[in-house]
Write a protein that holds these residues in place. Structure first.
Motif, PDB file in Angstrom:
ATOM      1  N   UNK A 528       0.883  -1.219   0.332  1.00  0.00           N
ATOM      2  CA  UNK A 528       0.301   0.037   0.074  1.00  0.00           C
ATOM      3  C   UNK A 528       0.808   1.591  -0.354  1.00  0.00           C
ATOM      4  N   UNK A 529       2.272   1.353   0.068  1.00  0.00           N
ATOM      5  CA  UNK A 529       2.840   2.236  -0.147  1.00  0.00           C
ATOM      6  C   UNK A 529       2.866   2.709  -1.942  1.00  0.00           C
ATOM      7  N   UNK A 530       2.338   1.989  -2.433  1.00  0.00           N
ATOM      8  CA  UNK A 530       2.507   2.012  -4.091  1.00  0.00           C
ATOM      9  C   UNK A 530       1.748   2.959  -4.837  1.00  0.00           C
ATOM     10  N   UNK A 531       1.631   3.618  -5.610  1.00  0.00           N
ATOM     11  CA  UNK A 531       0.682   5.117  -5.815  1.00  0.00           C
ATOM     12  C   UNK A 531       0.269   4.595  -7.229  1.00  0.00           C
ATOM     13  N   UNK A 532       1.228   4.319  -8.007  1.00  0.00           N
ATOM     14  CA  UNK A 532       0.635   4.059  -9.424  1.00  0.00           C
ATOM     15  C   UNK A 532       1.698   2.170 -10.729  1.00  0.00           C
ATOM     16  N   UNK A 533       1.972   2.223  -9.868  1.00  0.00           N
ATOM     17  CA  UNK A 533       3.225   1.239 -10.402  1.00  0.00           C
ATOM     18  C   UNK A 533       3.717   0.266  -8.798  1.00  0.00           C
ATOM     19  N   UNK A 534       3.661  -0.670  -8.723  1.00  0.00           N
ATOM     20  CA  UNK A 534       4.448  -2.057  -8.027  1.00  0.00           C
ATOM     21  C   UNK A 534       4.602  -3.315  -8.476  1.00  0.00           C
ATOM     22  N   UNK A 535       6.253  -3.906  -8.202  1.00  0.00           N
ATOM     23  CA  UNK A 535       7.053  -4.374  -8.490  1.00  0.00           C
ATOM     24  C   UNK A 535       7.054  -5.631  -7.476  1.00  0.00           C
ATOM     25  N   UNK A 536       6.482  -6.608  -8.444  1.00  0.00           N
ATOM     26  CA  UNK A 536       6.999  -8.326  -6.526  1.00  0.00           C
ATOM     27  C   UNK A 536       8.141  -8.821  -7.084  1.00  0.00           C
ATOM     28  N   UNK A 537       9.235  -9.449  -6.233  1.00  0.00           N
ATOM     29  CA  UNK A 537       9.980 -10.457  -6.955  1.00  0.00           C
ATOM     30  C   UNK A 537      10.372 -10.772  -6.103  1.00  0.00           C
ATOM     31  N   UNK A 538      11.369 -12.420  -6.146  1.00  0.00           N
ATOM     32  CA  UNK A 538      12.253 -13.375  -5.293  1.00  0.00           C
ATOM     33  C   UNK A 538      13.014 -14.252  -6.387  1.00  0.00           C
ATOM     34  N   UNK A 539      13.556 -14.645  -5.530  1.00  0.00           N
ATOM     35  CA  UNK A 539      15.435 -14.965  -6.042  1.00  0.00           C
ATOM     36  C   UNK A 539      14.921 -16.446  -5.445  1.00  0.00           C
ATOM     37  N   UNK A 540      14.974 -17.907  -6.030  1.00  0.00           N
ATOM     38  CA  UNK A 540      15.445 -19.162  -6.530  1.00  0.00           C
ATOM     39  C   UNK A 540      16.437 -19.275  -5.339  1.00  0.00           C
ATOM     40  N   UNK A 541      17.536 -18.673  -5.211  1.00  0.00           N
ATOM     41  CA  UNK A 541      18.591 -18.622  -4.423  1.00  0.00           C
ATOM     42  C   UNK A 541      19.578 -17.522  -3.886  1.00  0.00           C
ATOM     43  N   UNK A 542      19.873 -18.298  -2.409  1.00  0.00           N
ATOM     44  CA  UNK A 542      20.738 -16.785  -1.473  1.00  0.00           C
ATOM     45  C   UNK A 542      22.101 -17.084  -2.087  1.00  0.00           C
ATOM     46  N   UNK A 543      22.664 -16.619  -1.445  1.00  0.00           N
ATOM     47  CA  UNK A 543      24.343 -16.843  -0.938  1.00  0.00           C
ATOM     48  C   UNK A 543      24.024 -18.032   0.149  1.00  0.00           C
ATOM     49  N   UNK A 544      25.690 -18.744   0.270  1.00  0.00           N
ATOM     50  CA  UNK A 544      25.626 -20.119   1.058  1.00  0.00           C
ATOM     51  C   UNK A 544      24.416 -20.601   1.156  1.00  0.00           C
ATOM     52  N   UNK A 545      23.500 -20.712   0.689  1.00  0.00           N
ATOM     53  CA  UNK A 545      22.102 -21.628   0.958  1.00  0.00           C
ATOM     54  C   UNK A 545      21.999 -22.182  -0.375  1.00  0.00           C
ATOM     55  N   UNK A 546      22.509 -23.637   0.416  1.00  0.00           N
ATOM     56  CA  UNK A 546      22.865 -24.402  -0.824  1.00  0.00           C
ATOM     57  C   UNK A 546      21.061 -25.414  -1.520  1.00  0.00           C
ATOM     58  N   UNK A 547      20.011 -25.156  -0.516  1.00  0.00           N
ATOM     59  CA  UNK A 547      19.326 -25.796  -0.904  1.00  0.00           C
ATOM     60  C   UNK A 547      18.145 -24.776  -1.779  1.00  0.00           C
ATOM     61  N   UNK A 548      17.026 -24.634  -2.736  1.00  0.00           N
ATOM     62  CA  UNK A 548      16.565 -23.886  -3.385  1.00  0.00           C
ATOM     63  C   UNK A 548      15.816 -23.190  -2.355  1.00  0.00           C
ATOM     64  N   UNK A 549      15.380 -21.699  -2.688  1.00  0.00           N
ATOM     65  CA  UNK A 549      13.603 -20.908  -2.092  1.00  0.00           C
ATOM     66  C   UNK A 549      12.682 -21.597  -2.785  1.00  0.00           C
ATOM     67  N   UNK A 550      11.678 -20.770  -1.712  1.00  0.00           N
ATOM     68  CA  UNK A 550      11.160 -21.166  -2.310  1.00  0.00           C
ATOM     69  C   UNK A 550       9.831 -19.911  -1.979  1.00  0.00           C
ATOM     70  N   UNK A 551       8.929 -19.647  -2.676  1.00  0.00           N
ATOM     71  CA  UNK A 551       8.628 -18.969  -2.736  1.00  0.00           C
ATOM     72  C   UNK A 551       7.058 -17.936  -2.355  1.00  0.00           C
ATOM     73  N   UNK A 552       7.436 -16.881  -1.257  1.00  0.00           N
ATOM     74  CA  UNK A 552       6.498 -16.899   0.257  1.00  0.00           C
ATOM     75  C   UNK A 552       5.287 -17.188  -0.328  1.00  0.00           C
TER      76      UNK A 552
END
Length: 571
Positions: A528-552
């Motif tokens: 609700x901070x966004x007035x006109x455009x909203x971008x949502x993103x996530x990444x499948x892996x991060x630093x030092x992370x051996x197992x894959x992530x899952x989206x929220x």
């Protein structure tokens, strides 16, 4: 020429006008994000002054930050109600304490501590405990939570098993540290910020003359962000009121994101039960966001206790948000940076763009990505990554070690130094400063993964110092980087919410239903901070992370389409 009452209220919608005209008795404004609550509050006060219902010097408008109080004062001046006091709880209590202390106790009021760290350090020395700065910060937070929750040390101790303890301290050590802190504070005749509220409440309860003067000074109370009130603040407000009923509260249970600091939305939700004849107004007309953004926010909070249903004022749907999945954190940062550059080149001003994230440490890759493409940015509510004390210390010690350590694998050299500073391959379970410190050190470990094959320890530290030296003060025209917590109360044309994966949103240490719900509300604030455009993103892996992530899990509930960016999970 002075405005008439009708002219003053002419720009309000029907529900805002109902609230503005309800000048006496208990009033509860349930105000959703972007529904013009500040406008309703200030016009209500100004209308009361204009019609003679309020004497300006008998009105107290309370909020939770100095910035919000300043905004209220500025708007009230513009509306002809400049004589009204608009303050934070602490500022109001401190002003009263400084006035009454010489008369009730004698002499000047005690000096207020700038922070709890030094005194806690002395308490640790007396107990022969060696505690790092992060643990001392977490102990300070525990003291603040205990006091704002209205608990004695004995009451806190009885329920401590339900809380995560700072650092590696046990129950007896935590209690001993709190007792030692309070003892040293009393011996030195000092008080902390929580004591200001406690002392003022004590004076009103114990001294009838103080209670009489306080209640004679202020008769009409307006409390903004009432969902954030703590038990201590609520008790003081009740004492300020006495037997009177002229209280207007304004808030949104869906924006309760400070439970860790003692905030309780119960007071807002139960207000109509406490005051059965209260005027209750629901502000649900959203004037900030496009219809598609409002729809996403409503979907996220559907069925939650106290949630309001927002209605977009504008008929335009706007750019429909989509979720972008990236291969890793750096790919996500670069993708978001490119989208920001495209917006700027298309005419959007940088200051109208923000990137929001759950933890401060997530800013590091964003800084790199934005810096690489020449986009100015500023970080709100925290220091830049290389200005953090633990990062400065790590860079210094890595540099010193690189002079003498030659021929070892880069991972071993860097990890050995960072382990000596508290890094481990397993993250701490509990939230707080210890976890924040670990995240900062882990981000440096993540840079090892990005180093080119064959990079020596010395070359790695050379590059690290270049990164450190490359930080420049942002210009006024800059993209905002901010945590979700520090973004509350702000808005931008374009908002990018990054890192929307399990373990980040919701955060990994949120285990209970209430903790998960707080994470949900935090995401709602971000959307609700966004007035006109909203971008949502996530990444499948991060630093030092051996197992894959899952989206929220929250993204699935919102039901927004996911676009897999090339390279994410083999796409």
């Amino acid at each position: 020429m002075a405005l008439t009452g009708d002219e003053l209220l002419a720009g309000l919608d029907d529900q805002q006008r109902v609230a503005a005209e309800a000048l006496v008795g208990p009033v509860c404004m349930l105000a959703g994000a972007g529904t013009g609550k500040t406008r309703a509050i200030t016009h209500r006060i100004a209308y009361g002054v204009l019609t003679g219902a309020y004497a300006p010097d008998r009105v107290m408008a309370l909020t939770f930050t100095a910035r919000a109080a300043a905004e209220l004062r500025g708007r009230l001046r513009q509306l002809g109600a400049g004589g009204v006091a608009a303050r934070t709880f602490h500022a109001a209590a401190l002003s009263q304490l400084n006035y009454f202390w010489p008369h009730v106790v004698g002499g000047q009021a005690p000096r207020i501590l700038d922070g709890k760290g030094r005194l806690l350090g002395h308490a640790a020395e007396s107990l022969k405990l060696k505690l790092d700065t992060a643990t001392l910060r977490d102990l300070a937070a525990e003291i603040e939570w205990r006091k704002t929750s209205g608990l004695s040390i004995e009451q806190y101790g009885a329920g401590i098993a339900r809380r995560s303890l700072p650092g590696r301290l046990d129950v007896d050590q935590v209690l001993a540290m709190q007792e030692g802190y309070e003892r040293l504070k009393d011996e030195r005749k000092q008080i902390d910020f929580e004591d200001v509220l406690l002392a003022m409440a004590g004076m009103i309860e114990a001294e009838p003359s103080v209670a009489l003067q306080v209640r004679e000074q202020y008769r009409f109370f307006i409390v903004d962000e009432y969902q954030d009130v703590s038990p201590l603040q609520h008790d003081l407000l009740t004492l300020w009121l006495g037997e009177r009923r002229d209280l207007c509260v304004v808030g949104d249970a869906s924006q309760t994101i400070y439970s860790f600091a003692g905030a309780r939305s119960d007071y807002l939700l139960n207000f109509p039960k406490r005051w059965e004849d209260a005027t209750v107004v629901r502000l649900e007309q959203n004037y900030r966001s496009t219809a598609s953004i409002v729809a996403a926010a409503n979907q996220l909070m559907r069925g939650r206790a106290g949630a309001l249903t927002l209605h977009a004022h504008a008929s335009e749907e706007g750019v429909v948000p989509i979720v972008r999945e990236y291969a890793n954190d750096m790919a996500e940062a670069r993708g978001v940076a490119q989208s920001i550059l495209d917006l700027i080149e298309g005419g959007t001003r940088p200051e109208n763009i923000a990137v929001l994230y759950r933890m401060n440490v997530q800013a590091a890759v964003l800084e790199t990505a934005l810096g690489d493409i020449g986009v100015n940015y500023q970080i709100r509510g925290s220091k830049r990554f290389f200005d953090l004390a633990e990062v400065k210390q790590a860079v210094m010690q890595l540099r010193a070690a690189s002079v003498s350590i030659i021929g070892e694998p880069l991972f071993k050299s860097v990890s050995d130094v960072l382990r000596s500073l508290g890094w481990s391959q397993t993250a701490p379970d509990a939230p707080g400063a210890v976890r924040d410190r670990w995240e900062s050190l882990n981000a440096i470990m993540g840079l090892v993964d990005q180093a080119a094959p064959g990079t020596t320890f010395r070359q790695f530290t050379d590059e690290l110092m270049e990164r450190q030296a490359g930080q420049h003060e942002p210009t006024v025209s800059a993209v905002t980087l901010a945590t979700l917590h520090s973004a509350k109360g702000l808005e931008w044309d374009a908002v990018f919410l990054v890192g929307l994966s399990e373990g980040l949103v919701p955060i990994s240490y949120a285990g209970s239903f209430d903790q998960i719900d707080e994470e949900r509300r935090l995401l709602y604030v971000g959307i609700t901070r966004a007035r006109r455009r909203l971008g949502l993103s996530w990444s499948a892996a991060g630093h030092q992370q051996r197992s894959p992530r899952e989206q929220s899990r929250f993204l699935a509930e919102i039901g927004i389409r996911t676009a897999r960016v090339a390279g994410a999970r083999g796409a």
